[in-house]
Design an enzyme around this catalytic site. Structure first.
Site, short mmCIF file in Angstrom:
data_model
loop_
_atom_site.label_atom_id
_atom_site.label_comp_id
_atom_site.label_asym_id
_atom_site.label_seq_id
_atom_site.Cartn_x
_atom_site.Cartn_y
_atom_site.Cartn_z
N HIS A 109 114.67 -35.28 43.52
CA HIS A 109 114.51 -36.24 44.62
C HIS A 109 115.61 -37.27 44.39
O HIS A 109 115.78 -37.73 43.25
CB HIS A 109 113.11 -36.85 44.56
CG HIS A 109 112.82 -37.93 45.57
ND1 HIS A 109 113.30 -37.90 46.86
CD2 HIS A 109 112.08 -39.05 45.49
CE1 HIS A 109 112.86 -38.97 47.51
NE2 HIS A 109 112.12 -39.69 46.70
N ASP A 192 112.47 -38.06 53.15
CA ASP A 192 111.26 -37.92 52.36
C ASP A 192 110.41 -39.19 52.42
O ASP A 192 109.21 -39.15 52.68
CB ASP A 192 111.66 -37.62 50.91
CG ASP A 192 110.48 -37.46 49.99
OD1 ASP A 192 109.93 -36.35 49.96
OD2 ASP A 192 110.10 -38.44 49.32
P1 NDP Z 1 104.84 -36.46 37.18
O1 NDP Z 1 104.26 -37.84 37.23
O2 NDP Z 1 103.94 -35.30 37.41
O3 NDP Z 1 105.52 -36.24 35.74
C1 NDP Z 1 106.34 -37.20 35.19
C2 NDP Z 1 106.70 -36.81 33.76
O4 NDP Z 1 107.51 -37.87 33.23
C3 NDP Z 1 105.51 -36.66 32.82
O5 NDP Z 1 105.75 -35.59 31.94
C4 NDP Z 1 105.52 -38.00 32.06
O6 NDP Z 1 105.03 -37.88 30.74
C5 NDP Z 1 106.98 -38.28 31.98
N1 NDP Z 1 107.26 -39.69 31.74
C6 NDP Z 1 106.78 -40.77 32.42
N2 NDP Z 1 107.27 -41.91 31.94
C7 NDP Z 1 108.07 -41.56 30.90
C8 NDP Z 1 108.84 -42.30 29.97
N3 NDP Z 1 108.89 -43.63 30.03
N4 NDP Z 1 109.55 -41.60 29.02
C9 NDP Z 1 109.49 -40.26 28.97
N5 NDP Z 1 108.75 -39.50 29.82
C10 NDP Z 1 108.06 -40.15 30.76
O7 NDP Z 1 106.08 -36.47 38.18
P2 NDP Z 1 106.52 -35.31 39.21
O8 NDP Z 1 106.76 -34.05 38.45
O9 NDP Z 1 105.62 -35.31 40.39
O10 NDP Z 1 107.91 -35.91 39.72
C11 NDP Z 1 109.12 -35.70 39.01
C12 NDP Z 1 110.27 -35.71 40.02
O11 NDP Z 1 110.12 -34.62 40.92
C13 NDP Z 1 110.34 -36.98 40.88
O12 NDP Z 1 111.70 -37.28 41.10
C14 NDP Z 1 109.70 -36.54 42.18
O13 NDP Z 1 110.11 -37.27 43.32
C15 NDP Z 1 110.21 -35.11 42.26
N6 NDP Z 1 109.44 -34.22 43.15
C16 NDP Z 1 108.09 -34.14 43.01
C17 NDP Z 1 107.37 -33.30 43.85
C18 NDP Z 1 105.88 -33.16 43.70
O14 NDP Z 1 105.28 -32.47 44.51
N7 NDP Z 1 105.23 -33.76 42.70
C19 NDP Z 1 108.02 -32.50 44.89
C20 NDP Z 1 109.46 -32.60 44.89
C21 NDP Z 1 110.12 -33.46 44.05
P3 NDP Z 1 103.63 -38.50 30.25
O15 NDP Z 1 102.64 -37.39 30.36
O16 NDP Z 1 103.93 -38.88 28.84
O17 NDP Z 1 103.31 -39.67 31.15
MG MG Z 2 107.75 -37.28 49.29
#
Ligand code: NDP
Ligand code: MG
Length: 327
Positions: A109, A192
């Site tokens: 994204h 989006d």
């Molecule tokens: P999630 O919230 O599901 O996952 C985020 C991940 O980042 C987790 O593994 C989390 O780990 C980790 N994290 C958070 N904070 C930190 C930190 N400070 N340091 C290290 N790791 C960290 O996010 P999504 O997968 O939903 O989204 C990821 C990307 O994908 C975004 O850019 C989103 O816009 C994009 N996207 C998402 C879609 C969706 O349907 N969800 C669709 C298309 C794109 P922890 O478990 O430790 O918190």
């Molecule tokens: Mg969206």
């Protein structure tokens, strides 16, 4: 505007990823799904995460799991699948110091790039490979031999191969099995945010809840209000999804269809459209992102307060009871 062309497997060459290491940063909804797909497509994939739930899950799935900065040092392609509102601070602390010319930064994204939270250094490619759906679908469709459709974008092409890298990653994820469109990061990101603020979340949620309030405030039973203004949203959404609007209108009763034509324009009128344009302006000029990043920087106190307020609305109680009938 010319129709965009769908890019397919035959437009991509996954073999350009041979000998490269992809670091997936974050192992959440998208991270887990895309990491597993890439690995199954033969791409050497490592995970960069902080310690905690995600790190445990990545290790259990058999991935080499490192800190974010160590993963960045090791990787040729750094695919940032962290929460959008945290990407800027993590980039500055754990990515930027270790990113050297020749590497590729990738996102699913464009938020962080479009709003200046990440600025790709000289000599570094910046791309987007974005599935049109959640991680569960990204993975299950890949396993079924199909794939989710997606978008790719190139923000900075230092190597001359940025587009090929994006296509190769889309292919390794199964997205080019369905079809991938090439857009700009701005088109993806503005679109989006606009869609979720005006239709999918803000929009639909507020429309259904407002209608529920009107019926119950006028003395109708909450159960009736829930069925008519909320429960049936799914039936309509499914019809629209599979048939389009004109054919949906053939499926509903003539009375419902006539009601749509006479009342719809009174609810969604020129003033609504103008407010939607204003929302697009706030997205494009960065003021939505600025406010949201400020809120995130404070630890999202207002988000938590609004989430609590939302959970206290009477529609939640009646909804929980009615949804049980359909389990
Ligand atoms: P999630 O919230 O599901 O996952 C985020 C991940 O980042 C987790 O593994 C989390 O780990 C980790 N994290 C958070 N904070 C930190 C930190 N400070 N340091 C290290 N790791 C960290 O996010 P999504 O997968 O939903 O989204 C990821 C990307 O994908 C975004 O850019 C989103 O816009 C994009 N996207 C998402 C879609 C969706 O349907 N969800 C669709 C298309 C794109 P922890 O478990 O430790 O918190
Ligand atoms: Mg969206």
């Amino acid at each position: 505007m010319k129709p965009l062309q769908f890019l397919r497997d035959s437009d991509a060459d996954v073999s350009i990823l041979n000998g490269k290491t992809v670091a997936i940063l974050g192992y959440g909804n998208q991270g887990r799904a895309q990491a597993q797909n890439l690995r199954d497509s033969g791409v050497h994939t490592i995970i960069g995460v902080r310690s905690g739930k995600s790190a445990v899950s990545a290790a259990q799935d058999g991935f080499e799991t490192l800190s974010v900065s160590d993963a960045v040092k090791r990787a040729d392609i750094i695919h940032i699948l962290l929460p959008d509102e945290r990407q800027g601070e993590i980039y500055q602390a754990d990515i930027e110091p270790f990113i050297t010319p020749g590497k590729t930064l990738c996102v699913s994204h464009g938020f962080a790039f479009v709003f200046g939270e990440i600025v790709a250094p000289e000599g570094v490619d910046a791309i987007m490979v974005s599935p049109k759906g959640p991680g569960t679908d990204v993975r299950s469709r890949y396993l079924a031999g199909s794939g989710l459709a997606g978008l790719i974008a190139v923000k900075q092409d230092a190597s001359g191969n940025a587009r090929s890298t994006a296509l190769a990653l889309a292919c390794a994820n199964g997205f080019t099995r369905a079809g991938v469109l090439e857009v700009t990061m701005e088109q993806e990101t503005h679109g989006d945010l606009f869609g979720e603020q005006n239709v999918l979340c803000g929009g639909l949620v507020d429309l259904a809840r407002c209608a529920y309030e009107v019926l119950t405030e006028e003395g109708y039973p909450p159960e009736v209000a829930y069925f008519e203004c909320y429960h049936e949203v799914k039936l309509l959404a499914d019809l629209m999804h599979t048939r389009g609007i004109a054919k949906t209108n053939e499926a509903i009763s003539n009375t419902a269809e006539w009601g749509e034509y006479v009342n719809g324009p009174l609810i969604i009128d020129a003033a609504t459209k103008e407010r939607m344009r204003e929302s697009l302006r706030r997205i494009r000029n960065g003021s939505f992102a600025k406010d949201w990043l400020e809120e995130a920087g404070k630890g999202t106190p207002n988000l938590f307060a609004k989430r609590k307020h939302c959970a206290e609305h009477p529609i939640e109680e009646v909804g929980a009871r009615i949804r049980k009938l359909f389990e």
